[in-house]
Motif scaffolding. Structure first.
Motif, PDB file in Angstrom:
ATOM      1  N   GLY A   1       0.639  -1.491   0.000  1.00  9.44           N
ATOM      2  CA  GLY A   1       0.178  -0.470   0.154  1.00  9.44           C
ATOM      3  C   GLY A   1       0.452   1.508  -0.287  1.00  9.44           C
ATOM      4  N   ALA A   2       2.541   1.237  -0.277  1.00  8.07           N
ATOM      5  CA  ALA A   2       2.586   2.189  -0.668  1.00  8.07           C
ATOM      6  C   ALA A   2       3.751   2.176  -1.098  1.00  8.07           C
ATOM      7  CB  ALA A   2       3.616   2.685   0.853  1.00  8.07           C
ATOM      8  N   MET A   3       3.811   3.384  -2.170  1.00  7.81           N
ATOM      9  CA  MET A   3       5.625   3.395  -3.464  1.00  7.81           C
ATOM     10  C   MET A   3       5.813   4.641  -3.401  1.00  7.81           C
ATOM     11  SD  MET A   3       4.186   2.578  -7.109  1.00  7.81           S
ATOM     12  CE  MET A   3       4.897   2.709  -8.463  1.00  7.81           C
ATOM     13  N   HIS A   4       6.893   4.821  -3.946  1.00  5.50           N
ATOM     14  CA  HIS A   4       7.585   5.648  -4.369  1.00  5.50           C
ATOM     15  C   HIS A   4       7.107   5.907  -5.807  1.00  5.50           C
ATOM     16  CE1 HIS A   4      10.131   7.603  -1.459  1.00  5.50           C
ATOM     17  NE2 HIS A   4      10.614   6.648  -1.467  1.00  5.50           N
ATOM     18  N   ALA A   5       5.905   6.895  -6.012  1.00  4.35           N
ATOM     19  CA  ALA A   5       5.124   6.890  -7.317  1.00  4.35           C
ATOM     20  C   ALA A   5       5.292   8.501  -7.400  1.00  4.35           C
ATOM     21  CB  ALA A   5       3.318   6.462  -7.255  1.00  4.35           C
ATOM     22  N   CYS A   6       6.891   9.330  -7.539  1.00  6.56           N
ATOM     23  CA  CYS A   6       6.544  10.593  -7.858  1.00  6.56           C
ATOM     24  C   CYS A   6       8.325  10.683  -8.274  1.00  6.56           C
ATOM     25  CB  CYS A   6       5.725  11.664  -7.006  1.00  6.56           C
ATOM     26  SG  CYS A   6       5.929  12.885  -7.001  1.00  6.56           S
ATOM     27  N   GLY A   7       9.361   9.270  -7.391  1.00 10.64           N
ATOM     28  CA  GLY A   7      10.236   9.256  -7.661  1.00 10.64           C
ATOM     29  C   GLY A   7      11.395  10.389  -6.980  1.00 10.64           C
ATOM     30  N   HIS A   8      10.650  10.849  -5.204  1.00  9.13           N
ATOM     31  CA  HIS A   8      12.005  11.168  -4.528  1.00  9.13           C
ATOM     32  C   HIS A   8      12.706  10.298  -3.675  1.00  9.13           C
ATOM     33  CE1 HIS A   8       7.746  13.521  -2.685  1.00  9.13           C
ATOM     34  NE2 HIS A   8       7.853  13.936  -4.531  1.00  9.13           N
ATOM     35  N   ASP A   9      12.499   9.504  -4.432  1.00  8.70           N
ATOM     36  CA  ASP A   9      13.260   8.183  -4.186  1.00  8.70           C
ATOM     37  C   ASP A   9      14.935   9.101  -5.403  1.00  8.70           C
ATOM     38  OD1 ASP A   9      12.402   6.980  -6.520  1.00  8.70           O
ATOM     39  OD2 ASP A   9      12.355   5.497  -6.371  1.00  8.70           O
TER      40      ASP A   9
ATOM     41  N   THR B   1      12.538  12.583 -17.844  1.00  9.15           N
ATOM     42  CA  THR B   1      13.180  11.473 -17.690  1.00  9.15           C
ATOM     43  C   THR B   1      12.193  10.593 -17.800  1.00  9.15           C
ATOM     44  OG1 THR B   1      13.607   9.634 -16.061  1.00  9.15           O
ATOM     45  CG2 THR B   1      11.639  10.928 -15.527  1.00  9.15           C
ATOM     46  N   ASP B   2      11.830   9.390 -18.659  1.00 11.02           N
ATOM     47  CA  ASP B   2      11.410   9.086 -19.351  1.00 11.02           C
ATOM     48  C   ASP B   2      10.462   7.855 -18.214  1.00 11.02           C
ATOM     49  OD1 ASP B   2      11.897   9.770 -22.247  1.00 11.02           O
ATOM     50  OD2 ASP B   2      13.934   8.019 -22.357  1.00 11.02           O
ATOM     51  N   HIS B   3       8.961   8.461 -17.902  1.00  7.81           N
ATOM     52  CA  HIS B   3       8.428   7.565 -17.130  1.00  7.81           C
ATOM     53  C   HIS B   3       7.204   6.520 -17.918  1.00  7.81           C
ATOM     54  CE1 HIS B   3       5.703  11.178 -16.847  1.00  7.81           C
ATOM     55  NE2 HIS B   3       7.619  12.057 -16.495  1.00  7.81           N
ATOM     56  N   PRO B   4       6.537   5.421 -18.064  1.00 10.67           N
ATOM     57  CA  PRO B   4       6.210   5.453 -19.045  1.00 10.67           C
ATOM     58  C   PRO B   4       4.459   5.562 -18.349  1.00 10.67           C
ATOM     59  CG  PRO B   4       7.474   2.862 -17.196  1.00 10.67           C
ATOM     60  CD  PRO B   4       7.723   4.708 -16.968  1.00 10.67           C
ATOM     61  N   THR B   5       4.085   6.045 -17.811  1.00  8.76           N
ATOM     62  CA  THR B   5       2.814   6.326 -17.162  1.00  8.76           C
ATOM     63  C   THR B   5       3.135   7.583 -16.189  1.00  8.76           C
ATOM     64  OG1 THR B   5       3.002   4.646 -14.744  1.00  8.76           O
ATOM     65  CG2 THR B   5       2.176   4.229 -17.311  1.00  8.76           C
ATOM     66  N   SER B   6       2.535   8.086 -15.970  1.00  8.06           N
ATOM     67  CA  SER B   6       1.997   8.608 -15.056  1.00  8.06           C
ATOM     68  C   SER B   6       2.643   8.929 -13.848  1.00  8.06           C
ATOM     69  CB  SER B   6       0.728  10.115 -15.365  1.00  8.06           C
ATOM     70  OG  SER B   6       0.298  10.423 -16.410  1.00  8.06           O
ATOM     71  N   HIS B   7       3.285  10.104 -13.172  1.00 14.46           N
ATOM     72  CA  HIS B   7       3.080   9.980 -10.825  1.00 14.46           C
ATOM     73  C   HIS B   7       1.923  10.317 -10.935  1.00 14.46           C
ATOM     74  CE1 HIS B   7       7.245  12.420 -11.549  1.00 14.46           C
ATOM     75  NE2 HIS B   7       6.859  12.955 -12.610  1.00 14.46           N
TER      76      HIS B   7
END
Length: 431
Positions: free
Chosen positions: A122-130, A374-380
């Motif tokens: 239920g948690a993910m770095h889905a915005c690139g903060h990593d 960056t080339d991201h395959p899907t949106s943030h």
């Protein structure tokens, strides 16, 4: 970092790992949690009971218990300082929190295929903060190993996604007397090899929670004896989207989450909404916030109920300075792998790095918020968000070279402003 995402004010393991890396690099000053800011300045802090499971998980993963004790109550994040005497004082802000999104485990999603998918349900770095944390650590290491002269302050800021961490960092002593501030983000629909030297027109934003209190009653036997909080909430939602827009600029309002009631045969005695208001300027955001509060309270009164409205967090508008946009453009054009540099672009979203930008600008310094494509395959903010890892190197190179150029050019000369994309195209003979 990608395997261990943690949400706002619960970045216990994340902060401990960052501190571990900073200690290995060796800096002149390191502040963690309440030593980095005043906890009273935090916004959007969860209830106390929400911290326990994240603290426990961090301990199980081997995080330094002394650090975890220091971060008790959700005082996460860190500030690292390299002080080399004479020279400019430069700040770099990177954010460290993750989102409540379940990461995809489908074939074709690189983190799943390559074994570094999120290990926290239920948690993910889905915005690139990593990515941003990696930039911050790598920049620290590069500057430490260089002959840099000046002061570098790197803010590893918690709680960006809830706009809760920028304010305390900006009010801290570490943000005082900075000549320059750099903030950076990966992607945002810009491809690998592209750099936006500075954003303009970020929307000022407020997160607003509202709870409507009514009176329960039997929905069949005596509905007239109830004060229907759900009905009041429905009226508030419809009327919120009818708040007049403003002649001075763009405004936004959204009801993102709503819940009410307990059973089909009970008049709902309580309803809760989580909302946001945005504006092209800080003043327009305040206008929308005031109107939204008035609308909710009026809807509650109309149905015999009462409403409590709380501004949970907010962030101001702050534009990038043209002097830094010009300098970042110059630097990025010389970085290997960067093939397109855009001096300035409208942001269209919100960011609490604007607190730090505003503080530095108010104190006479310059600030910019740059984007490394960056080339991201899907949106943030989606389960399959991922980055092109070439952008890790691009971001570090742009930031390090910008810091060194600020050192050499300090004080940065005044410019009138960056050329727009269309003006650049015309100057180069384009359409």
């Amino acid at each position: 970092m990608h395997r261990h995402p943690e949400p706002a004010w619960r970045e216990f393991y994340t902060t401990a790992r960052i501190v571990e890396e900073i200690r290995a690099i060796g800096v002149d000053e390191l502040a963690v949690g309440p030593d980095a800011y005043d906890p009273a300045d935090r916004m959007a802090v969860p209830e106390d009971y929400r911290f326990a499971s994240w603290d426990e998980r961090a301990r199980e993963r081997g995080a330094d218990p002394d650090l975890l004790d220091r971060m008790a109550g959700g005082n996460t994040g860190a500030v690292a300082v390299i002080d080399r005497g004479e020279g400019p004082a430069i700040g770099l802000r990177v954010d460290i929190d993750a989102l409540f999104i379940e990461e995809s485990d489908e074939t074709g999603h690189d983190p799943a295929d390559e074994g570094f998918r999120s290990e926290i349900d239920g948690a993910m770095h889905a915005c690139g903060h990593d990515v941003h944390m990696t930039w911050g650590l790598a920049v620290l290491e590069a500057i430490k190993e260089s002959d840099f002269s000046g002061r570098l302050v790197v803010f590893f800021q918690p709680a960006e996604e809830t706009s809760g961490g920028g304010c305390p960092m900006a009010k801290s002593d570490f943000a005082a007397d900075l000549d320059y501030l750099l903030a950076a983000h990966v992607g945002l629909d810009h491809p690998t090899g592209e750099v936006i030297a500075g954003i303009e027109k970020p929307l000022a934003m407020a997160h607003i929670d509202a709870t409507i209190h009514g009176t329960s009653a039997h929905a069949g036997k005596a509905p007239n004896e109830g004060d229907n909080a759900m009905h009041a909430m429905g009226t508030a939602i419809v009327n919120a989207y009818g708040i007049p827009r403003h002649a001075d600029g763009m405004t936004r309002v959204n009801i993102g989450y709503a819940e009410a009631g307990s059973a089909s045969n009970v008049i709902a005695e309580e309803a809760h909404m989580e909302t946001e208001a945005r504006g092209e300027t800080t003043e327009l955001m305040e206008y929308m916030t005031d109107e939204l509060e008035r609308t909710v309270k009026s809807a509650a009164t109309m149905h015999g109920c009462r409403a409590d409205v709380e501004v949970v967090s907010k962030s101001p508008r702050a534009d990038s300075d043209p002097e830094l946009q010009a300098l970042v453009s110059e630097v990025a054009n010389g970085v290997r792998g960067i093939d397109r540099v855009v001096p300035a672009a409208d942001f269209g979203a919100s960011e609490d790095a604007t607190f730090l930008m505003e503080r530095v600008q108010r104190d006479g310094g310059l600030a910019t918020y740059l984007i490394v494509g960056t080339d991201h395959p899907t949106s943030h903010h989606t389960p399959t968000f991922d980055v092109d890892e070439d952008s890790l190197e691009h971001g570090v190179d742009v930031l390090v070279e910008t810091i060194r150029e600020l050192e050499h050019q300090h004080p940065v000369p005044h410019v009138d402003g960056p050329a727009s994309v269309d003006e650049r195209a015309d100057a180069e003979g384009g359409g």
